[in-house]
Scaffold this motif. Structure first.
Motif, short mmCIF file in Angstrom:
data_model
loop_
_atom_site.label_atom_id
_atom_site.label_comp_id
_atom_site.label_asym_id
_atom_site.label_seq_id
_atom_site.Cartn_x
_atom_site.Cartn_y
_atom_site.Cartn_z
N GLY A 166 55.79 -18.58 -0.35
CA GLY A 166 56.18 -19.93 0.86
C GLY A 166 57.41 -19.81 1.56
O GLY A 166 58.10 -20.43 2.14
N VAL A 167 57.88 -18.27 1.75
CA VAL A 167 59.00 -18.15 2.38
C VAL A 167 58.46 -18.50 3.99
O VAL A 167 57.53 -18.47 4.33
CB VAL A 167 59.43 -16.72 2.37
N ASP A 168 59.77 -18.84 4.64
CA ASP A 168 59.33 -19.17 6.33
C ASP A 168 59.22 -17.90 6.91
O ASP A 168 58.34 -18.04 8.14
CB ASP A 168 60.65 -19.95 6.62
N LEU A 169 59.75 -16.91 6.76
CA LEU A 169 59.73 -15.58 7.72
C LEU A 169 59.79 -14.46 6.59
O LEU A 169 60.50 -14.69 5.44
CB LEU A 169 60.43 -15.44 8.81
N LEU A 170 59.52 -13.21 7.28
CA LEU A 170 59.67 -12.16 6.38
C LEU A 170 60.88 -11.17 7.03
O LEU A 170 60.83 -11.26 8.48
CB LEU A 170 58.52 -11.21 6.21
N TYR A 171 61.72 -10.58 6.46
CA TYR A 171 62.81 -9.89 7.20
C TYR A 171 63.20 -8.41 6.40
O TYR A 171 63.32 -8.36 5.32
CB TYR A 171 64.11 -10.70 6.89
N ALA A 172 62.99 -7.55 7.28
CA ALA A 172 62.95 -6.12 6.78
C ALA A 172 64.14 -5.40 7.47
O ALA A 172 64.27 -5.02 8.44
CB ALA A 172 61.62 -5.50 7.07
N PRO A 173 65.36 -5.52 6.63
CA PRO A 173 66.46 -4.91 7.08
C PRO A 173 66.88 -3.47 6.48
O PRO A 173 66.27 -3.31 5.62
CB PRO A 173 67.43 -5.76 6.41
N THR A 174 67.82 -2.84 7.22
CA THR A 174 68.27 -1.43 7.05
C THR A 174 67.13 -0.27 6.72
O THR A 174 67.13 0.10 5.55
CB THR A 174 69.45 -1.49 5.80
N PHE A 175 66.32 -0.12 7.84
CA PHE A 175 65.41 0.93 7.66
C PHE A 175 65.99 2.05 8.43
O PHE A 175 66.36 1.77 9.62
CB PHE A 175 63.85 0.34 8.21
N ALA A 176 65.72 3.33 7.93
CA ALA A 176 66.33 4.58 8.46
C ALA A 176 65.52 5.18 9.51
O ALA A 176 65.80 6.09 10.09
CB ALA A 176 66.98 5.37 7.34
N SER A 177 64.27 5.08 9.12
CA SER A 177 62.88 5.98 9.61
C SER A 177 62.20 5.11 10.48
O SER A 177 61.48 4.10 10.10
CB SER A 177 62.32 6.62 8.59
#
Length: 319
Positions: free
Chosen positions: A155-166
């Motif tokens: 039930g999170v409101d959004l997904l957040y994908a931080p600090t990707f190097a590739s």
């Protein structure tokens, strides 16, 4: 909260500050591999996480500003769990659920439903600053899909994908997020020239995701970088067009990653100076502001005061 999420994401938004560096340097809790989730399973650790997050949420309550807070799940993917000894079949669901429930409980306690977004955080499979060994796009989609689906079901409101190097892994995690039908945001790592650690220009990485993933991200952020470096990226014309980069979660210290990793204490700009530098970035069209390494609740409170002083609490960014 789907409708509320879209509404809040469309205007100025405050974000939380650091979690892991505060656990380590402010509260003295060893956090190997920045796996903050391990502290959910001890009384001291859980109380400390609750104290850190409550401090950020109280700023939202005091200021009246909408806020995004991220679950302490940056390393709560299969490899990250295994490295900390969480190897049972149900551990992925258990750990991510514990993280979400902590934040959801605090949000309800403070009466902030409809004003605070809980972002389900997904980190890179390996290193956030070194692209060596990063999965390719198809592998990343399959790998990150398990955590994306788990967080979405919670039930999170959004997904957040931080600090990707590739760039290939960034596209893969975007595909995994897109498959959940939740809004999502990506935050690749960039240097002052606007290039990811694998050499991909930020504008090219954004175009690759926008053209190759349906639906595309709600927006992109820049994370784990000092505001002065964001200013350099923008000044060099390296930000992609159409305001695809909507904000920044910034470090307090203007240091490269290798020097940050050698610090044995919190370090960086004082809160008021940090807030001034951050809010100066609005000239580049940015409207989402939060903290990363070295920031505390004092930095986020200074940001909130600055945003309110400039009229951002009304939901309209000033020109």
């Amino acid at each position: 909260m789907a409708g509320s999420a879209e509404l809040l994401l469309s205007g100025p938004l405050l974000a939380d500050g650091a979690i892991e560096t505060r656990l380590i340097y402010e509260f003295g809790l060893p956090t190997p591999d920045f796996a903050a989730f391990v502290h959910l399973f001890s009384d001291t650790g859980r109380a400390t996480l609750a104290s850190i997050y409550r401090g950020y949420l109280e700023i939202a309550a005091e200021s009246g500003l909408p806020m995004q807070v991220g679950t302490p799940t940056w390393r709560a993917h299969p490899d990250g769990l295994a490295r900390q000894g969480f190897c049972a079949p149900g551990d992925l669901a258990c750990v991510n659920a514990a993280a979400f429930e902590l934040l959801a409980g605090l949000r309800a306690e403070l009466g902030l439903e409809g004003r605070v977004l809980i972002a389900g955080v997904i980190g890179p499979r390996r290193d956030g600053y070194d692209p060596a060994g990063a999965p390719d796009t198809a592998e990343a989609e399959a790998y990150h899909g398990a955590q994306a689906r788990t967080l979405a079901a919670l039930g999170v409101d959004l997904l957040y994908a931080p600090t990707f190097a590739s760039a290939p892994e960034l596209e893969g995690v975007a595909r995994a997020c897109a498959a959940t039908a939740l809004p999502y945001a990506l935050a690749p790592v960039v240097d002052e020239a606007g290039r990811m650690p694998d050499g991909t220009a930020l504008a090219d990485a954004v175009a690759r995701v926008d053209e190759g993933v349906t639906p595309p991200p709600r927006h992109f952020l820049l994370g784990c970088v000092h505001p002065a470096r964001v200013d350099q990226v923008a000044g060099a014309g390296a930000l992609p067009g159409h305001h695809r980069v909507a904000g920044v979660k910034a470090n307090a210290a203007d240091l490269p990653a290798e020097e940050l990793n050698r610090l044995d204490r919190l370090a960086g700009d004082p809160p008021e100076a940090f807030a001034r530098a951050m809010l100066g970035l609005r000239r580049h069209g940015l409207t989402i502001f939060g903290g990363c390494c070295g920031t505390t609740d004092a930095h986020i409170r200074a940001l909130a005061h600055g945003m309110k002083a400039e009229g951002w609490a009304t939901g309209e960014a000033p020109a």
